[in-house]
Design a protein around this motif. Structure first.
Motif, PDB file in Angstrom:
ATOM      1  N   LYS A   1       0.855  -1.199   0.000  1.00  0.00           N
ATOM      2  CA  LYS A   1       0.000   0.000   0.000  1.00  0.00           C
ATOM      3  C   LYS A   1       0.880   1.234   0.000  1.00  0.00           C
ATOM      4  N   ASP A   2       0.245   2.349  -0.317  1.00  0.00           N
ATOM      5  CA  ASP A   2       0.991   3.596  -0.450  1.00  0.00           C
ATOM      6  C   ASP A   2       1.749   4.031   0.794  1.00  0.00           C
ATOM      7  N   ASN A   3       1.196   3.722   1.963  1.00  0.00           N
ATOM      8  CA  ASN A   3       1.840   4.203   3.189  1.00  0.00           C
ATOM      9  C   ASN A   3       2.903   3.272   3.758  1.00  0.00           C
ATOM     10  N   ASP A   4       3.083   2.129   3.113  1.00  0.00           N
ATOM     11  CA  ASP A   4       4.016   1.150   3.665  1.00  0.00           C
ATOM     12  C   ASP A   4       5.473   1.555   3.484  1.00  0.00           C
ATOM     13  N   VAL A   5       6.288   1.148   4.452  1.00  0.00           N
ATOM     14  CA  VAL A   5       7.733   1.106   4.228  1.00  0.00           C
ATOM     15  C   VAL A   5       8.052  -0.358   3.994  1.00  0.00           C
ATOM     16  N   TYR A   6       8.571  -0.612   2.816  1.00  0.00           N
ATOM     17  CA  TYR A   6       8.750  -1.984   2.364  1.00  0.00           C
ATOM     18  C   TYR A   6      10.247  -2.276   2.267  1.00  0.00           C
ATOM     19  N   TRP A   7      10.678  -3.391   2.865  1.00  0.00           N
ATOM     20  CA  TRP A   7      12.106  -3.700   2.866  1.00  0.00           C
ATOM     21  C   TRP A   7      12.368  -5.125   2.415  1.00  0.00           C
TER      22      TRP A   7
END
Ligand code: WT7
Length: 661
Positions: free
Chosen positions: A308-314
């Motif tokens: 989603k747009d608000n995620d911080v994805y690692w």
């Protein structure tokens, strides 16, 4: 099947099931098993309709395709979205400048030193990519040319890939852990015009020079006209007049502007080449194209990670591997997400580095490899307790089968017994994930990659090409094309056909073993070819053997995988010396060093056993099955050895192994 018998037994006895979380389900892209089943059915009944819809939803096309799919695996021929036109860097950057994401973080970069952090908004990344694309153009790089990239995990790596995509040049990334020799053969194979590298790699507190490897590789790589060098560590490097230049000077030149029109590409134009190991000595240049690959990377990134747009994805992978291409770069940036990029390692300066980063950036989605989990497991729970992991929402795993013990540890300690784990099965060749849970829909069984994603027609076949019965082990196969699949082996159409489409008629063969249980869950067992999976990295036994044999003291070598508690598999080499050479500890050390030099540190043998002879059949074929058993200390039953030319060789090796312990 390379030393995986133990794994299989423990997987067979695994009966636990974990339901997906309730919380977050209403907002999820895929909300339930019913929805999954419906989508799956639709994708099988009308694949073209299904993929056309996804391609339209996710990608901005300059021209719509004329035909969704043209395929014939017997040739093989695979074409997706023919007639369609697009640019991947436009999709990853430009369109986000006007869709409300201009000032959003595209890449958050955490350097190895804690204080080295850089955040690139979509606007900033666009500027950097355009400038570097203009540098490449100035160096004479044109659409269809190849650019080799040999860089550590620094922002310039991401920028270089996107710049290539912008001007329609094919990138060929070579993992910075590979040796000069490995780099050279990859440059030679694709005839790269430009090489991009750095002065050094920062790793576990040390500065490891990289430019000398590039120099050595370029000693015999006449296709390379220019070498652009990123200054990362500031160590002294030698620059060759007329060939080498600094990245920071190139992008600052007066004639380099921040505007660069994206090259409009055909859907089936090549986006990149990525080398991977196979059964024979020479790595294969796996070819991925533009429209299908981007669609597939985005599609899977969105559904599998519920991005989603608000995620911080690692995603903790290195961009030197396909995981980094698809799930650090193209998938997340195509979706306009925020992707975290980390330069360092999980163990430095302490075993809590990953968890510290999770807290620091409030990471929501965390994607790593079983080998990392097993290594961190050994450190106990203390390093975890120091950090707040409550931002995490989804955990992922990739690269090799995850054993139920590691799965449970991940689930309980990192996931606090409530987060879904997506165990994603795929390959360099598949471009993106094919078999995986959907985090808010799929009930999980530890150690199972669960079900094929919508659009993926996966099955288990027996040797005879029939569908296997429930729980019967066999070949994992894919019966229909998907947009992200490879389109060829660079410069070698014969090998493309032979490797992937020759075992079964009109079917893609990934060369993995698997079984499907009575509920349809897929359990991947591992490679069926002579490939070993060391810490999630694929290494061909033939490659390591030829590296060993290239040493003057070695007459013959046979390499197999041995079970390893952290790496999954480790490299076990049987070496026969020439008559003139003497067995010694010095020679052992020298041979290890030799393999590091020929391939890279990841290929260093864990064990080298002197072998006065190798178990060969009368026709000269090495019986690797026996060598695998000896390496695993399994001396009980070697099966049928009646075809061996000299059975006493086996006793000799067993004796040798017993002495080694
Ligand atoms: C091989 C592909 C895909 C990116 C990383 C590796 C093994 C990969 C899983 C998994 C069991 C797995 C397979 C495959 N593999 N993921 N979740 N469960 N096995 O890419 O270097 O191309 O290696 O890795 O054996 O064929 P790769």
């Amino acid at each position: 099947m390379s030393g995986s018998e133990d794994k299989i037994t423990s997987l067979l006895s695994e009966g636990r099931v974990f339901d997906p979380p309730e919380e977050g389900r209403d907002q999820a892209w895929i909300k339930s098993m019913d929805q999954y089943r419906e989508l799956y059915q639709r994708s099988m009944d009308d694949p073209e309709g299904f993929w056309a819809e996804r391609a339209e939803e996710l990608v901005t096309w300059d021209r719509k395709w004329d035909k969704v799919l043209e395929w014939d695996f017997t040739k093989p021929e695979i074409k997706w979205f023919e007639g369609g036109k697009l640019n991947v860097s436009y999709n990853c950057l430009d369109r986000h400048l006007t869709d409300g994401r201009r000032n959003k973080a595209a890449i958050i970069w955490q350097g190895e030193p804690e204080e080295d952090v850089k955040v690139y908004t979509y606007q900033m990344l666009h500027t950097e990519v355009c400038r570097f694309a203009n540098v490449l153009k100035k160096k004479g790089v044109k659409k269809g040319d190849r650019v080799s990239i040999y860089l550590p995990m620094i922002p310039e790596l991401a920028i270089a890939l996107l710049a290539c995509a912008r001007i329609g040049a094919m990138h060929s990334v070579v993992f910075a852990g590979f040796s000069a020799v490995a780099l050279q053969s990859r440059i030679q194979d694709c005839q790269a015009k430009v090489l991009i590298t750095a002065d050094a790699v920062l790793r576990a507190g040390k500065t490891i020079p990289l430019k000398p490897n590039a120099d050595q590789a370029l000693e015999d790589a006449p296709s390379v006209e220019s070498c652009i060098v990123v200054q990362r560590a500031g160590n002294e490097v030698s620059m060759q007049e007329g060939r080498d230049s600094w990245w920071h000077e190139e992008i600052a030149a007066d004639d380099i502007t921040s505007e660069c029109e994206p090259e409009i590409m055909d859907a089936e134009d090549t986006l990149f080449i990525l080398y991977t190991s196979g059964s024979t000595g020479k790595p294969k240049g796996v070819v991925h194209t533009t429209g299908g690959y981007l669609t597939y990377a985005m599609h899977t990134c969105q559904w599998v990670f519920d991005l989603k747009d608000n995620d911080v994805y690692w995603c903790t992978a290195d961009i030197g591997w396909i995981t980094g291409h698809s799930y650090i770069l193209y998938g997340p940036l195509g979706l306009g997400a925020t992707s975290l990029m980390f330069e360092g390692v999980p163990s430095y300066p302490g075993p809590d580095r990953f968890w510290k980063i999770v807290e620091k950036f409030r990471v929501n989605i965390f994607y790593t490899a079983p080998t990392v989990i097993r290594a961190l497991m050994r450190e106990g729970e203390e390093p975890i307790k120091r950090w707040d992991l409550s931002s995490l929402r989804i955990l992922g795993s990739v690269g090799e089968p995850i054993n139920p013990e590691a799965w449970m540890w991940y689930y309980v300690n990192i996931g606090k017994s409530k987060l879904p784990i997506v165990d994603t099965w795929w390959q360099t060749e598949t471009g993106g994930i094919l078999i995986s849970p959907l985090p808010y829909a799929t009930p999980l069984k530890p150690g199972s990659a669960t079900f094929p994603l919508p659009g993926v027609d996966a099955a288990i076949y027996t040797e005879e090409g029939k569908e296997a019965a429930p729980n019967e082990g066999g070949h994992l196969v894919i019966r229909k094309p998907w947009p992200g699949m490879l389109r060829g082996v660079f410069g070698d159409p014969e090998r493309f056909k032979k490797t992937y489409f020759s075992r079964f008629e009109n079917i893609y063969d990934p060369e993995d073993g698997a079984r499907k249980d009575e509920e349809g869950y897929f359990w991947i067992m591992g490679r069926l070819d002579d490939v070993i999976n060391v810490s999630g990295h694929r290494l061909g036994t033939a490659e390591i053997e030829s590296a060993l044999v290239s040493h003057p003291a070695v007459a013959e070598a046979a390499v197999v995988g041995m079970p390893h508690p952290v790496k999954g598999q480790a490299i076990y080499a049987y070496v026969t010396l020439t008559a003139a050479a003497q067995e010694s500890d010095e020679l052992l050390a020298e041979l290890r060093q030799h393999v590091r030099k020929e391939i890279g540190p990841i290929a260093t043998p864990e064990v080298i056993q002197w072998a006065p002879g190798l178990p060969k059949t009368r026709s000269g074929k090495i019986m690797r099955r026996i060598l695998r058993k000896i390496a695993a200390n399994d001396f009980g039953d070697f099966g049928d050895t009646s075809t061996l030319a000299d059975p006493s060789v086996v006793d000799h090796l067993v004796e040798g192994k017993k002495k080694l312990g």
